[in-house]
Design a protein around this motif. Structure first.
Motif, PDB file in Angstrom:
ATOM      1  N   VAL B 163       0.774  -1.157  -0.069  1.00 41.39           N
ATOM      2  CA  VAL B 163       0.030  -0.181   0.029  1.00 41.39           C
ATOM      3  C   VAL B 163       0.788   1.413   0.036  1.00 41.39           C
ATOM      4  O   VAL B 163       0.720   2.043  -0.801  1.00 41.39           O
ATOM      5  CB  VAL B 163      -1.004   0.114   1.228  1.00 41.39           C
ATOM      6  N   GLN B 167       0.957   4.305  -2.768  1.00 39.67           N
ATOM      7  CA  GLN B 167       0.343   5.411  -2.632  1.00 39.67           C
ATOM      8  C   GLN B 167       1.370   6.674  -2.266  1.00 39.67           C
ATOM      9  O   GLN B 167       0.911   7.773  -1.926  1.00 39.67           O
ATOM     10  CB  GLN B 167      -0.615   5.241  -1.540  1.00 39.67           C
ATOM     11  N   SER B 337      -4.623   0.086  -4.838  1.00 36.17           N
ATOM     12  CA  SER B 337      -3.984  -0.756  -3.781  1.00 36.17           C
ATOM     13  C   SER B 337      -4.727  -1.796  -3.117  1.00 36.17           C
ATOM     14  O   SER B 337      -4.051  -2.839  -2.764  1.00 36.17           O
ATOM     15  CB  SER B 337      -3.364   0.203  -2.627  1.00 36.17           C
TER      16      SER B 337
END
Lengths: 349, 362
Positions: B163, B167, B337
């Motif tokens: 993740v 991100q 994600s």
């Protein structure tokens, strides 16, 4: 005679008042004080196991209390007992781990001496600064507590072990563990250190009261200028006092390292033993026998408090409050002596 | 006059004695009451000994206690010595005393929560061979009355690493660990591998606070990291991590447009990340790596109750048994994600990816 009674009455009354205030707090918070104190008693002396744990907890308290008391009797405030204890702990564990195949009669005294030496060194620095440069020992010892904490953590992680957060357990030949004491106390962690603690108390009493050295140290504590005029070396006595005080604290650390835990681990904060030692010395009136008795009380309160929540539902933080109140009452001993003297006056009329 | 004073002291002592004596009587009766009810029922009882974090540490001690409470509710047990209970440790010297207290209160199973209790459990379990113990987060070998509960933290950390890798805007990511140890290295290693798996260009800075209970230290470290351009910090630092949240929230308050994120640990920490800026509610918690200590505690307790206590075994809870996972709160996660997390979850479960347990040298 009258003065002796006051000396004894202040700590006893302080303890009773502290317990009484604790009982009031328990009632106010909806708990049963009788059940709470019974749980405390059972957790401290309820059976041989808990008695053993209490004596085990008492051992480092005696040393920490003696260290503070010794410095205090010679006019110095050693707030650095915590740090001296940590370096002593580290040094004795290090010696305990590093040497293999030494006979116990050499290894164990060596490890304890290492603890004493390290503590003494940690006491020497503030003593030296005080004697030579008149830097106040309270400031230096407080700062040296933090230095000790981080230095010992660094040594544990990077020097004694390989990046681990605890050292190995000390070799059998350097251990204070006693199968005999463990057996009679149903596997508590009571160790031979308790004998040493009692001996240390006797040594401190003897040194202060019965030797020329002790006389000089106390004289410097009472009045530096008079001592100097009488031909005593004030600076030497200040340093010596801090060194001896530090050595007591260092051996207190050895008790933890060679007895209670058998190793040393990364401490994220202070163990609190050294700071409690100040309270122990205060409550014990800075005398050897007083320190032993106060250490017993503190050991019992600390160990017994663990049993309070499970047996009576009273949160064990309450004991912290009781301890704080006892210290408060001792510190305000002036109030108690004043009350006592008023009481006396009334009776006299 | 001396005599009068002596008399006063004596009467004080006597009064104290009477009061204490009265205390003794009352409590003894109560104690026998407890003993009586304990004998009547032959219920399964279970206790846990916390480490110094205490039972309300918002981390694994609390999680374990939640597990015990759930277990108690399921089986109709009450809190107390004839059901389930916890004993808190206030210093490292208390572990052995507390474990023995649990044994003395005849709990059928006693948990030691946290790797710091390992030496104490080892010692006590050798002495009390009749009692059953379980340790969370470490392995005790060679004792038939101890079960070791561990987690594949590296697998869960890998997922939150994925993740973070997807991100991040600055390609700089931070990790703040509590005390450097094999356990915390599992978090760091898995996290770093997860980031690199989806974003090989990203930099992962790994630092350790040296303590699990120093929120101020965590805040300082987070402040330094965020100002160096790092936009996502994963903390595996217990109470120290609360400082990371505090820093991220205060940055968000002064500059709401700035990208600062925290990845929580052990529990779903989305609650910790809530912040209101200019009347708008925001959350700095990107996601959390959830370690289900509660499920594991419940699981082992149930097994022990059914006489299937896995003594001497090491149980490792990973992605498969839902022992570790990504937090259910996914408000701040992008579609990409979420899809990637699912993809990598399958890969890890299939054994296609071997997640490292120590951070690599880069």
């Amino acid at each position: 005679m009258s003065k002796k009674w006051t000396v004894l009455a202040v700590p006893v009354i302080s303890v009773l008042l502290g317990l009484l205030a604790g009982a009031i707090i328990m009632i106010a918070s909806g708990n049963n004080p009788a059940a709470g104190y019974m749980a405390l008693w059972n957790g401290a002396f309820g059976d041989s196991f808990y008695t053993g744990e209490t004596l085990r907890q008492m051992t480092p308290y005696i040393f920490a209390g003696l260290a503070v008391a010794f410095a205090f009797r010679t006019g110095l405030f050693n707030i650095g007992v915590e740090g001296q204890l940590l370096v002593g702990w580290l040094a004795s564990v290090w010696v305990g781990v590093a040497f293999v195949d030494l006979p116990k009669v050499i290894h164990l005294p060596l490890a304890i001496s290492a603890g004493a030496l390290a503590g003494a060194l940690w006491g020497f620095i503030p003593g030296f600064l005080k004697a030579r440069l008149r830097v106040h020992e309270v400031i230096v010892t407080i700062m040296m507590n933090y230095t000790a904490l981080h230095v010992t953590n660094h040594f544990i992680r990077n020097v004694i072990s390989d990046g681990s957060d605890a050292t190995d357990v000390v070799n059998e030949t350097a251990s204070l563990r006693s199968p005999f004491l463990e057996n009679i106390t149903d596997f508590s962690s009571l160790h031979n250190g308790i004998y040493l603690a009692v001996i240390a108390a006797i040594i401190m009493w003897f040194m202060l009261e019965k030797t020329t050295l002790g006389y000089e140290l106390r004289a410097v504590g009472y009045n530096q200028h008079a001592s100097e005029y009488a031909g005593m070396n004030v600076n030497r006595n200040i340093i010596l006092s801090m060194v001896i005080s530090g050595a007591f604290a260092g051996i207190g650390g050895s008790m933890q390292g060679l007895g209670t835990f058998g190793n040393m681990f990364i401490n994220s904060g202070f163990s609190g033993i050294g700071f409690d030692g100040i309270a122990v010395a205060l409550l014990g009136g800075n005398t050897a026998i007083g320190v032993v008795l106060a250490a017993l009380l503190f050991g019992a309160l600390k160990v017994g408090s663990l049993n309070m929540p499970i047996e009576s539902g009273v949160p064990n933080e309450l004991v912290e409050i009781v301890i704080a109140l006892i210290i408060f009452f001792v510190a305000s001993s002036y109030m108690i002596t004043w009350l006592l003297s008023r009481f006396k006056k009334k009776e006299a009329k | 006059m001396e005599k009068r004073k002596f008399g006063f002291v004596m009467s004080m002592v006597l009064a104290a004695g009477t009061i204490l004596g009265a205390c003794g009587g009352g409590a003894e009766e109560e104690a026998t009451d407890n003993g009586g009810s304990g004998e009547e029922t032959d219920k399964f009882t279970v206790a846990m000994v916390t480490d110094v974090g205490g039972v309300d540490d918002k981390s694994f001690n609390q999680s374990a206690w939640e597990g015990l409470q759930a277990f108690g509710e399921e089986n109709g047990l009450k809190k107390g010595t004839d059901g389930y209970d916890y004993i808190q440790s206030k210093s490292d010297a208390d572990y052995k005393t507390n474990l023995n207290t649990a044994v003395r209160n005849e709990f059928d199973l006693t948990y030691g929560i946290g790797y710091k209790l390992k030496p104490a459990i080892e010692e006590v379990a050798k002495q009390r061979t009749e009692s059953q113990f379980a340790i969370v987060d470490d392995v005790v070998e060679g004792l038939d009355n101890v079960t070791s509960i561990t987690f594949k933290e590296h697998e869960g950390s890998f997922l939150v690493g994925v993740v973070a890798g997807l991100q991040t805007k600055s390609n700089k990511i931070g990790f703040i660990g509590g005390i450097e140890s094999d356990l915390i290295n599992k978090f760091a290693g898995g996290f770093e591998a997860g980031v690199k798996a989806v974003n090989p260009d990203a930099d992962v800075t790994i630092e350790f606070a040296g303590a699990f209970d120093k929120a101020d230290k965590g805040q300082q470290m987070a402040s330094a990291m965020y100002s160096s351009g790092i936009d996502i910090i994963y903390h595996a630092a217990g109470g120290t991590g609360n400082g990371v949240f505090a820093e991220a929230k205060s940055l968000k308050e002064t500059a709401p447009e700035k990208e600062v994120w925290v990845i929580g640990v052990d529990r779903d920490q989305s609650e910790e990340g809530k912040v209101t800026v200019n009347g708008e509610e925001m959350n700095v918690t990107l996601t959390s790596m959830v370690k289900r200590v509660d499920l594991a505690v419940q699981d082992v307790a149930t097994k022990a109750m059914n006489d299937e206590f896995p003594g001497g075994e090491v149980i490792e809870y990973g992605l498969e048994a839902e022992g570790v996972s990504i937090a259910p709160t996914q408000d701040n996660l992008s579609e990409e994600s979420i899809a990637a997390v699912e993809e990598w979850t399958t890969k890890i479960k299939n054994g296609e990816v071997e997640v490292p347990t120590v951070p690599g040298k880069n």
